[in-house]
Structures are given as structure tokens and as C-alpha cells.
Design a protein around this motif. Structure first.
Motif, PDB file in Angstrom:
ATOM      1  N   LEU A   1       7.035   3.139  -6.700  1.00  0.00           N
ATOM      2  CA  LEU A   1       6.929   1.678  -6.605  1.00  0.00           C
ATOM      3  C   LEU A   1       5.495   1.257  -6.900  1.00  0.00           C
ATOM      4  CD1 LEU A   1       9.517   2.462  -4.884  1.00  0.00           C
ATOM      5  CD2 LEU A   1       9.121   0.333  -3.638  1.00  0.00           C
ATOM      6  N   LEU A   2       4.541   1.980  -6.314  1.00  0.00           N
ATOM      7  CA  LEU A   2       3.140   1.631  -6.529  1.00  0.00           C
ATOM      8  C   LEU A   2       2.745   1.883  -7.990  1.00  0.00           C
ATOM      9  CD1 LEU A   2       3.307   1.589  -3.456  1.00  0.00           C
ATOM     10  CD2 LEU A   2       1.076   2.670  -3.367  1.00  0.00           C
ATOM     11  N   ALA A   3       3.254   2.974  -8.556  1.00  0.00           N
ATOM     12  CA  ALA A   3       2.887   3.314  -9.936  1.00  0.00           C
ATOM     13  C   ALA A   3       3.450   2.288 -10.917  1.00  0.00           C
ATOM     14  CB  ALA A   3       3.390   4.714 -10.273  1.00  0.00           C
TER      15      ALA A   3
ATOM     16  N   PHE B   1       8.208  -3.459   1.610  1.00  0.00           N
ATOM     17  CA  PHE B   1       6.908  -3.553   2.286  1.00  0.00           C
ATOM     18  C   PHE B   1       5.812  -2.779   1.542  1.00  0.00           C
ATOM     19  CE2 PHE B   1       6.267   0.441   4.861  1.00  0.00           C
ATOM     20  CZ  PHE B   1       7.451   1.081   4.534  1.00  0.00           C
ATOM     21  N   ALA B   2       6.217  -1.922   0.610  1.00  0.00           N
ATOM     22  CA  ALA B   2       5.227  -1.249  -0.239  1.00  0.00           C
ATOM     23  C   ALA B   2       4.460  -2.237  -1.104  1.00  0.00           C
ATOM     24  CB  ALA B   2       5.910  -0.204  -1.120  1.00  0.00           C
ATOM     25  N   ALA B   3       5.001  -3.458  -1.244  1.00  0.00           N
ATOM     26  CA  ALA B   3       4.335  -4.470  -2.064  1.00  0.00           C
ATOM     27  C   ALA B   3       3.028  -4.943  -1.439  1.00  0.00           C
ATOM     28  CB  ALA B   3       5.272  -5.654  -2.327  1.00  0.00           C
ATOM     29  N   VAL B   4       2.724  -4.475  -0.230  1.00  0.00           N
ATOM     30  CA  VAL B   4       1.399  -4.746   0.324  1.00  0.00           C
ATOM     31  C   VAL B   4       0.357  -4.255  -0.689  1.00  0.00           C
ATOM     32  CG1 VAL B   4       1.153  -2.563   1.602  1.00  0.00           C
ATOM     33  CG2 VAL B   4       0.022  -4.648   2.444  1.00  0.00           C
ATOM     34  N   ASP B   5       0.704  -3.221  -1.433  1.00  0.00           N
ATOM     35  CA  ASP B   5      -0.139  -2.706  -2.521  1.00  0.00           C
ATOM     36  C   ASP B   5      -0.462  -3.792  -3.541  1.00  0.00           C
ATOM     37  OD1 ASP B   5      -1.135  -0.619  -4.524  1.00  0.00           O
ATOM     38  OD2 ASP B   5       0.609  -1.408  -5.579  1.00  0.00           O
ATOM     39  N   LYS B   6       0.545  -4.553  -3.895  1.00  0.00           N
ATOM     40  CA  LYS B   6       0.344  -5.587  -4.920  1.00  0.00           C
ATOM     41  C   LYS B   6      -0.624  -6.659  -4.422  1.00  0.00           C
ATOM     42  CE  LYS B   6       2.834  -8.996  -7.697  1.00  0.00           C
ATOM     43  NZ  LYS B   6       1.867  -8.896  -8.808  1.00  0.00           N
ATOM     44  N   ALA B   7      -0.467  -7.036  -3.171  1.00  0.00           N
ATOM     45  CA  ALA B   7      -1.372  -8.038  -2.604  1.00  0.00           C
ATOM     46  C   ALA B   7      -2.805  -7.509  -2.587  1.00  0.00           C
ATOM     47  CB  ALA B   7      -0.924  -8.410  -1.191  1.00  0.00           C
ATOM     48  N   MET B   8      -2.972  -6.266  -2.188  1.00  0.00           N
ATOM     49  CA  MET B   8      -4.304  -5.674  -2.085  1.00  0.00           C
ATOM     50  C   MET B   8      -4.957  -5.553  -3.460  1.00  0.00           C
ATOM     51  SD  MET B   8      -3.236  -2.819   0.720  1.00  0.00           S
ATOM     52  CE  MET B   8      -4.818  -1.998   0.958  1.00  0.00           C
ATOM     53  N   ARG B   9      -4.138  -5.301  -4.443  1.00  0.00           N
ATOM     54  CA  ARG B   9      -4.591  -5.166  -5.820  1.00  0.00           C
ATOM     55  C   ARG B   9      -4.988  -6.539  -6.379  1.00  0.00           C
ATOM     56  NH1 ARG B   9      -3.527  -0.875  -9.085  1.00  0.00           N
ATOM     57  NH2 ARG B   9      -2.443   0.191  -7.399  1.00  0.00           N
ATOM     58  N   ASP B  10      -4.128  -7.524  -6.166  1.00  0.00           N
ATOM     59  CA  ASP B  10      -4.336  -8.837  -6.786  1.00  0.00           C
ATOM     60  C   ASP B  10      -5.433  -9.644  -6.084  1.00  0.00           C
ATOM     61  OD1 ASP B  10      -2.356  -8.145  -8.522  1.00  0.00           O
ATOM     62  OD2 ASP B  10      -0.806  -9.396  -7.609  1.00  0.00           O
ATOM     63  N   MET B  11      -5.598  -9.428  -4.796  1.00  0.00           N
ATOM     64  CA  MET B  11      -6.572 -10.248  -4.067  1.00  0.00           C
ATOM     65  C   MET B  11      -8.006  -9.960  -4.477  1.00  0.00           C
ATOM     66  SD  MET B  11      -6.296  -8.487  -0.340  1.00  0.00           S
ATOM     67  CE  MET B  11      -7.877  -8.682   0.512  1.00  0.00           C
ATOM     68  N   LEU B  12      -8.213  -8.849  -5.181  1.00  0.00           N
ATOM     69  CA  LEU B  12      -9.568  -8.530  -5.645  1.00  0.00           C
ATOM     70  C   LEU B  12      -9.923  -9.274  -6.926  1.00  0.00           C
ATOM     71  CD1 LEU B  12      -9.504  -4.681  -5.000  1.00  0.00           C
ATOM     72  CD2 LEU B  12     -10.741  -6.393  -3.679  1.00  0.00           C
ATOM     73  N   LYS B  13      -8.911  -9.924  -7.510  1.00  0.00           N
ATOM     74  CA  LYS B  13      -9.172 -10.650  -8.761  1.00  0.00           C
ATOM     75  C   LYS B  13      -9.484 -12.109  -8.486  1.00  0.00           C
ATOM     76  CE  LYS B  13      -5.854  -7.632 -11.036  1.00  0.00           C
ATOM     77  NZ  LYS B  13      -4.376  -7.581 -11.114  1.00  0.00           N
ATOM     78  N   GLY B  14     -10.612 -12.550  -8.973  1.00  0.00           N
ATOM     79  CA  GLY B  14     -11.074 -13.918  -8.662  1.00  0.00           C
ATOM     80  C   GLY B  14     -10.438 -14.972  -9.524  1.00  0.00           C
TER      81      GLY B  14
END
Lengths: 291, 291, 291, 291
Positions: free
Chosen positions: C222-224, C278-291
Motif C-alpha cells: 500500500l505504501l509503495a 489506516f496505512a494512509a497515514v503514510d500519505k498524509a505524512m508524505r503530503d504534509m511536507l509539501k508547501g
């Protein structure tokens, strides 16, 4: 003619606030579960009611200043509760509760024909005694304005926050900041102390700069002495921060600083410091480093 | 007779501090990598040195106000560095560095026959311009006292912090608190905003109570407007909090609030806000909630 | 003779569990608010009740597998609710709830003459379909033992956890760990990715060592891929971690890792990812770093 | 013909790895600051060098397995250091260091004509003894492949991670996850224990589900007994997580879970548990709740 006030809850805060209402000339009826606590107020002119219901019958405006929802529900809707006597009257809750509870309470009182003013306060023991609280008032705007003379007897400022519930929202916002600031103050001072700085020099530096505030002025002696007499008990700060987290869960606010602070207050409570001032979070942080 | 001062580093802070030294009548020689920046100071009476070494030869007291260790090492120990010219003189570092670096620097300068005074400042652009900084001075106590006239030209207060390195320790302690307080302010206001409160009412409430402080007064308009012109760039706050964590790793201080704050400043830096004022942590916290 | 089962709640989990009961030969009556969802089960032999009350009248053991307290209260104590029909029968709640709620529910059912078995499950969609759940059973011990044939039809293991409420306590403990492990997995992989490592090499390394576990095996793809079809929706993980925090507030447990994880799941929910796995927490963590 | 190996560092890990190289038939010269520690290896066939330089002269491949950068710098570049003897040879660093340090080390060795292979390991005492480590190898790819026989003598798997430094990056990523998982395990079990669950039932439940892993299997008895003999000392976990934070500061990764975990390991170290296994973070978390 001055409105007749019924005042329920005579703890650290309530007794000071009721006394200030009496000093301002309002006729005040008081009620407290432990009747002993009504005596000092009776000495300065208060009537003591035998029940919340009796209090309700003898006032135009009922004020509550208690520990939380359970006490409020008991006083208003328990046996001989005040609610039924409040039809056509105002009920001013000044206790700290969550906005969600406050909105429910407004609805429950409306069903009894009463109007809730949700008006918690910013300030602890000393401002309460000196009549210098800040009143965070919410409810129908004109009704709040009409209570100005009452609020002014207890506080130096009234901030209108919106419909009922928003005063509690403001209180939580203020205590959110307060809880984190105290936690941060203790943490930074401990950090500096470990680095060899003196408490005096640190407090002098902080209070000379842009972060200087009355709260740090008031709490620094507690941290320096290791004695933490309660102006605002630590367990109440923990409760308020829990309301903050509950609310953030609903609204989606991201509050890591409040979470970190709550964690520390709960740790302090667990270590037996719940009845000390919330500044005693310092003691927990200090002692937990010792093996 | 007034001591001759050599001033290296003419950024936001340095140029204001050097100007105040000139206004107080000190003979000042300046040096900056980008010579263009020396011109406004030359206009009000400064000499401009061609190299740090030339500056060292023409002063009794060399002052550094630069971005960090790399710049200091370059200016003192690089090609035509100042260090060799400072034998028997004082070197006052007012830049923010870690206590560990400061102690190393003291030893390196001692090997050259110079004495380090470690004296960072509390205060940002405006206090620097107004000569109202607080000087966090450390080094041999009498030597620090002898610099009082110089420090008073730049600041309104000198706090003596102990041997060299302790001024930096104090600076970190202050910025530890500052970083967490700003993070907390932004967090609490966002929490309240999500709960329906107006920014104005929240700031009024906070500034009416025990947490009222000049810092919140200064930053509230930045948060309200969404514009964050830099008094103290966010990337520098991140750097200072990193020093705090590095130091806590050594001393064993437990600092979850500083960790949470650093996490947020780094996130803001990553989102491209590093050159804005550190109050822009608010913008990152606001924007990161949007998917 | 096989006990007659009433099964309420036919979501991702419930329909798989009810199907396995049918396959094991139990007579099953099902109820779902949206009756459409009962059809596939009717096709394999289930009866469909028109109301929870009708279901109660036609079973020996009523099972609940719904989204939480509100749904349970509605099904048991709402209009045509099941509770009144359960006198002398067993009510097995397999939904995730807080221990506090579970204990209240036990008391409410006891007043109706019914016994609550609190038996949430460990495992998501796939184990539910394969009958490989782990049942976290609590209530009177012998009664739990007597339900073994029913539990074995849905799961491969029954862990007895103590009196009613303790199954929910175990479920929270498991999901506490699960929520933090998923958060940690996403965080560590993102950390490595930023450092230039390939996702494949990281997953291979982790799954070759002491941390290798089926959960990481299942979530890595899912993360990949960046696609997160829900086995266990993220909003439910947020809810479960909120129960954990509520419980820790009462018991005094110190849970900074769970707090940090909840903060991130709520952020992800706020960014619109609540219905993904709930693995989509990865997506939030990834996207929140983009300004 | 087998390559001649020089092995520096005979701690818990190093002595087991050197012994496995000997068992696999490699000629091994060992060096250790405390020469006493070379005796058991001499007994099984190792030569003992009097200095790192002597070791360098007698090997084709020098391996380092020590506590960190200080020890490495001393062994390679100190008095009678190995570096000058490594021209045209390989230097394999298997110690845990930061990627940044590893890249610097590669450059320093290149200046001496030597090639650095950065190859830390995943696995602690037991896998080291059993030759079951996972080798996280980085450097020129073909050179890494050519070392396969050596790596296979110590481990069961080699993961190629990229250019020198990336093995250390992988090690940090793995230990990032490891540190958080251990912290989470201890936290969740304490949470459950406070809620009245038995340790046995919790571990059984966790190890029956998707989170089951060898690490929890290995650590559960330590938590149950309260004895924490070191496979991987807590102070080393703290050091590794500090590298993670240092690296995240550079790369901009957001790592709140690692921060929370590091905070707790440092607290444990401060409480005197640094030489116990890192599972002893459990003891600190348990004891800090007692006032």
C-alpha cells in the motif's frame, strides 16, 4: 433595582466572586453542598438557601461556579434541583466545562424556560478576590450586555465570545495556552538549570524580554521554592486540557503541544500532585529524572 | 578613552548594533564579507576593514554577530582571519551558538592569547535598533563588567551568566521558551478558530490576562494578516532549537515541548517558510490541515 | 443442537463473520439498517429480521458488530430494540468500544435480564473472511467457554481476558500498539526515502530481521503504490486511539507514542483520508511536507 | 585463496563476528585496546596485533566493529593508526555511525588510497553469535559483491544499499523503527496492565496477530521479569536515535514518533539504565509513574 442573585458553589473561586457581588450591593443567596462554607458569606450579608430549588425561587439570576458537569447536573436537575425554579430567569454558568456540554446544557435549560449564559472566567484565586477576573461571556448578545453590572462586580473585563458554548470554547483556548506555557516554563528552566544556570538569572532574563508576563512572575517563586500552594489545582488543568483534546478530536485541530503538556500534567497527577498548583508539573519533571 | 571596536557581521542585528555603538561615540571598524553592507555604516562614521585580520589590528575589542559556527571559524581562523591579531585583546561573540562550541572557541582563542566573552543577546530586530537588547554575558566576571559601557550602548540590561559558554546556555534557554511559546500561541489560536472564535476576541482575552506579553502583542498581527516579515527568521529558530536538543542529549534534560516545537519549525522550513519570521510556523500549521 | 444466532451489523467485518457462522452450520438471523446488505447472506441461508426486536425473539445469542456505541444503543435500546427480547439470553458485542462503555452496557443489559459478553476481535478484513480472527473474550468465564463453538467458527483463537469490559481493554491495547506500529513504519520508511534508500531495500531489510511481521508485509505494498484500499478504515483507528487516550486519562497511563500517533491519524482524517485504510497515514505524512 | 582479515573491536558483537570468520576458515588478525579481550579469539586461531597499524600490515580487508566515530578515528588515524597501512586495501566499517560521518570517513580513507565499505548490521548478540546477522552493505557495488564470502560468514543476508554512507542510512532507518517499536510495546503493555490485563494474555494476543514478530518474542520475558540483560544497550539505542534526529534535521523528515521514543530512552539513561538492554525503557516508564 439590583437583580437578585443566587450563587451556587463556594470553592476557592466562588466564595471570592460571591463576596464581590455582595460588596457591590447585590442581594445574594448562596448554596453549597457543605453548608459550613456559606457561613463566612452569611456574615457579610448573604442569605443561605437550603436547596438549589429554594435558591432558584429567590433569585433573578442563578450563577454556578463548581467543579464540572457532574456538579452542575446535580445542582440543576438533581433532587430539589434549581432548574424547575428558573423558568423565565437566567442561569449563568461560570464553571469550566467543554463547549459540547455547554451547548447541551443550554438546550436542557431552554426546555425549562430558562436561558443559559455560558460565562467562564480567565484568572485564578487572586484576581477572583480582587474582582479582576476576565469574564468570557456567551449567549444571546443583548442578554449578556444586560448582565454587565453583575460581571463588572466580579471582573475587570467582559469579552463577548458568541452564542452559548463559545465562552467555554474561549476558556479552553486560554487554558490550552496556559497549560502549555507553564509546561514550557518549567521545561526551559530545568533545561537551563542542568546546564548550570541559576534560577534567578534565568527568571530575570525571561522577565526582561518579550516573554515577560504576570503568569511567569507569579509562578517563578513556586518553582524556586519547590512549594506549590494551589491557585489553580493541577488536576483541574489536566481536566481542562482533556476537554481541549476531546474538542480537537471533533474539530480536527492539530495540537501536539497540548498533548505533550497533558501527558506531563497526568504524570504529575499520577505522582500525587493533583491538588497542588498546576505549577507543580515542575516538581514531577524534576523528580522523574531521578532513578 | 573609549575602546576601539571591531565589528564583524552586518546582518539585520549586526548593522543595528554597530550603528548604536557609533551613536554612543565608540570608534568602530566594521567588516562584512559583502562589502556593500559596510557602506551605510561608513556613512555614519565607521571605518571598513579589508579583512578580519586588518580589523583585528585596529581594535581593542572584536565583536562577532554572524549566523553561526561556520562563519565565526572563517572570520577568526580562515585566510586573513582575525584570531592572530587578537593576542592580548578581547573577542566578544554575540552570535547564537551552542555552549559546547562556545567553550571550544574560548580554548582556541586562549591559545592565541585572546579572551573570549560569550555574550549573545535576547531580542530581535526592533530592540536591536532601539538599543534595548538584553545582553547575556559570560566569561571572566571582571572583564564582563569592564565591557559595561559597550554593552549599554547596544542593550538596556546585562545579565551575567557565568564562565564563557554560559551566555550561550542562557540564550538557548530563552529561545527554548520562545520557540515553544510561539508554537503554543499559534496552536491555541488555531484551535480556537476551528471552534468558531474570532482572532480579535482571542488575542484580546489572552492579552488581558496573566499570559499577556510583548511577544504575543508583536506576533498577533502577523498571524491575523498571514504575512510574516522576518524579525527572527524561522530557520534560525529551528537551528537554535536543534542546539537545545543537542545540549539536552548531553545533560539529560527531558524536553518534549521543545521537541514538538522543533518538529513543527522543521516542517515549516521544509514547506519553504524558513526565511519568514518564526511566527510563520502558524502558516505551516494552518496549511498542513488542507488535503 | 446448535444455538440460534442473531447477527446485527453487516459491514466489512460483520458480513464475513456472519457468513462463517452460516458455513459452520449455525442458524443465523441477520439484521442491518440498510436491508440491501442482508441479501448476500440470505442467499447462503440467513433469515433477515425486520427489526432488532424480531431478531432477538428468534435467537439464543445476539451478536453485534457495528461502528460504535451510538449504533449499539440504537439497536438494543432504540425503537423496536433488541434488549427487551434478550431476557435470559446472551448478547455478544464484538464491536470496538471503550471498556467504560462496555461496563455500562453490561449493567444496562443485566437490568433486562441479559448477560453481556464483551468480545471484540483482533484482525481485519482478510482474517475475518478466512475465519482466522483472534477473539478477545470477556464476561463470566464459563459462559465464555460455552460460546467456544461459535467463536471458533469466526476465529482461530480465543483469548479469555477477564470480566466484561476486559475484552475491550485488550482490543484497545492491541490497537494502541497497531496504531503506533503503523505510524512508525510509515515514518521510518519516509525517513529512509529522504535519505536516498529504496522502498524495496528497506522493506526487505525490515522483513529479514527481528521486526518482521505480517502487518508490515501486508501494508508495504500500500505504501509503495500509494493506494490504500481499506481493510481497517483510518477514521476507525483514530476513534480507537481516542478511546485509548480517554482510558489513559482515567488510569494514569503515560502514553506519548499513542498521542503522537493519534495526532497524525487525525491530521490524515482532516486531509480527507478517513475512509482509506489506516496505512494512509503514510500519505498524509508524505503530503504534509509539501508547501 | 581466502582474504586475510584484520578485525578491530571485540565487544559483544565484534567477538562473535570475528569468531565466525575464524570458523569459516579466514585468517584473522585481531586488535583490541584492552588486549585481554583478544585471548579467547587467539585460543581459536586468531593472531593478535600490537597496534592497528600492525593489523593493517597483515590483512587485505580491515573490519571495524566499535562504539562509534571517536573509536574509529582513534584506530584509523591515531598514533600507530591503521589508515596508513591500508593503501590499496579495503576498510569495512560495521559499527553504527551516522551517514554524514560515514561519507567523511570514505573521503579520509580515499586520501590514504583505501576504499571504505560502509556495512553496519541489523541484529544483536544472538544473531551475531549464530552468524545470522543482516549486513547492510554500501560502497562500490562490485567491491561489495566481492566481499560476499566474508559477509556470509557473519550473516545470513546481505542487502546492498548504495554508495558508502547508505548502509549507515539503512541502519538508522532500521533502528528508528526498532526504537519506536520497543517504546510502543512497553507503552501498550503498561497501558493494558493499568487496565487490569495480564502480561501473559497481552503477549499471547499480540503474538497471535498481525504484529507478531521475533523482537517482541525476545523482549517479552525481559518485561515480564523486570530483568534486562543487554543484547543491545539502551545508551546505544539513544545514540542511534540521536543520529536519526540529526539526519532528519538535514533532510527535513518529520519524525515525531522517533522524537518521543528518544525522549524516553534519554529519560531511562538519566535514571541509570543506560547499560541495560534497550528494553529497559519499560522500567523507566514503569518507575516514573511512582511519586
Amino acid at each position: 433595582m439590583k437583580k437578585r442573585i443566587g450563587f451556587m458553589g463556594l470553592g476557592i473561586m466562588g466564595r471570592a466572586m460571591a463576596a464581590n457581588l455582595l460588596k457591590a450591593g447585590f442581594p445574594v443567596t448562596v448554596y453549597n453542598r457543605d453548608k459550613q462554607k456559606t457561613l463566612p458569606l452569611a456574615d457579610i450579608g448573604a442569605l443561605a438557601a437550603d436547596s438549589p430549588r429554594q435558591l432558584a425561587d429567590n433569585c433573578d439570576v442563578a450563577i454556578l461556579m463548581v467543579t464540572g458537569p457532574e456538579a452542575i447536573d446535580e445542582l440543576l436537575f438533581g433532587i430539589d434541583g434549581a432548574a424547575e425554579g428558573l423558568a423565565g430567569k437566567l442561569c449563568v454558568n461560570m464553571s469550566s466545562v467543554s463547549p459540547a456540554y455547554s451547548r447541551e446544557l443550554a438546550a436542557s435549560l431552554e426546555a425549562e424556560g430558562a436561558v443559559l449564559i455560558d460565562a467562564p472566567v480567565s484568572g485564578t484565586k487572586k484576581p477572583a478576590e480582587d474582582g479582576l477576573l476576565v469574564i468570557l461571556a456567551s449567549g444571546p448578545e443583548q442578554t449578556v450586555r444586560d448582565l454587565d453590572d453583575i460581571f463588572r462586580a466580579m471582573g475587570r473585563k467582559v469579552v463577548y465570545c458568541g452564542p452559548a458554548g463559545q465562552g467555554s470554547m474561549m476558556k479552553m483556548t486560554v487554558n490550552h495556552l496556559l497549560g502549555v506555557m507553564m509546561h514550557a516554563f518549567a521545561e526551559a528552566l530545568l533545561f537551563g538549570e542542568r546546564g548550570g544556570l541559576s534560577m534567578d538569572a534565568m527568571v530575570e532574563t525571561i522577565q526582561s524580554g518579550a516573554m515577560a508576563c504576570p503568569m511567569y512572575q507569579a509562578k517563578a517563586p513556586l518553582l524556586a521554592s519547590g512549594n506549590y500552594p494551589a491557585s489553580f489545582p493541577l488536576k483541574h488543568m489536566a481536566k481542562d486540557l482533556k476537554y481541549v483534546l476531546d474538542t480537537a478530536y471533533e474539530t480536527g485541530a492539530h495540537i501536539p503541544a497540548a498533548q505533550a503538556a497533558l501527558g506531563m500534567y497526568l504524570l504529575a497527577r499520577e505522582r500525587g500532585l493533583g491538588d497542588m498548583d498546576f505549577a507543580a508539573v515542575d516538581k514531577a519533571m524534576r523528580d522523574m529524572l531521578k532513578g
